[in-house]
Design an enzyme around this catalytic site. Sequence first.
Site, short mmCIF file in Angstrom:
data_model
loop_
_atom_site.label_atom_id
_atom_site.label_comp_id
_atom_site.label_asym_id
_atom_site.label_seq_id
_atom_site.Cartn_x
_atom_site.Cartn_y
_atom_site.Cartn_z
N HIS A 37 0.85 -1.19 0.00
CA HIS A 37 0.00 0.00 0.00
C HIS A 37 0.89 1.25 0.00
CE1 HIS A 37 -3.45 -2.57 1.03
NE2 HIS A 37 -2.55 -3.24 1.72
N VAL A 44 -9.07 3.44 -0.71
CA VAL A 44 -9.16 2.13 -1.37
C VAL A 44 -8.46 1.07 -0.53
CG1 VAL A 44 -8.49 0.80 -3.41
CG2 VAL A 44 -9.42 3.11 -3.68
N CYS A 45 -7.29 1.40 -0.02
CA CYS A 45 -6.53 0.43 0.79
C CYS A 45 -7.26 0.08 2.09
CB CYS A 45 -5.14 0.98 1.10
SG CYS A 45 -4.12 1.21 -0.38
N THR A 46 -7.99 1.04 2.64
CA THR A 46 -8.79 0.76 3.84
C THR A 46 -9.80 -0.35 3.56
OG1 THR A 46 -8.51 3.00 4.71
CG2 THR A 46 -10.44 1.77 5.47
N LEU A 49 -7.88 -3.84 3.07
CA LEU A 49 -7.41 -4.48 4.30
C LEU A 49 -8.57 -5.08 5.08
CD1 LEU A 49 -4.66 -1.90 5.20
CD2 LEU A 49 -4.28 -4.32 4.73
#
Length: 219
Positions: A37, A44-46, A49
């Site tokens: 990330h 988006v990464c939230t 994950l």
Amino acid sequence: MGLSLNAIAPDFCADTTEGQIRLHEWIGDDWCLLFSHPKDFTPVCTTELGAMAHMKAEFDRRGVKLIGLSVDPVSSHRRWSQDIAETQGMAPNFPMIGDPNLEIAKLYQMLPEEAEGAAGDRTAMDNATARSVFVIGPDKRIKLIILYPMTTGRDFNEVLRAIDSLQLTARHKVATPANWRQGEDVIIVPAVSDEEAREKFPAGWDAPRPYLRLVAQPG
């Protein structure tokens, strides 16, 4: 030039949210999914994950260890985990690597060697290419690489499908066709002669072309 398939995955020591690890030792005899990330607290990464936390049991079932990397320190990852839990319903239940000096991102050629500054000096856009997925086998070789842009959330169901194929084809001399799913017919690889194929697949196969031999998925 980026890392290539079947290259030895670079080993490293790093601090993670679950303590310090050495990658190869941590992988042991399992498979590994390493995904990166560009920055903590990115939208988006939230979602990614959180999705991986919900899907972890599927990876566990396949003997695949999950490990994330974000270009920020572990202390920031821990704060981010609270947001992920509150917005996605589950916090990461796998280690997250801290890479505040960009060392691992550069080692894995996700960022150029000449990239300057530490994490605190850089934006997510500066690190936009740190959006890689690496599947590493028990032999510590890279089996799959996927690179996503920041605006496109990763499809981890596709990653699972690819891992199913990688693990099946590592055990048997077969390949998987387009859009293959677990339990569907597979392809006998060209390196296997018809004579050898008759021994391996005594029930026979369908061959619309001599080079295209379709057979039931082996157990």
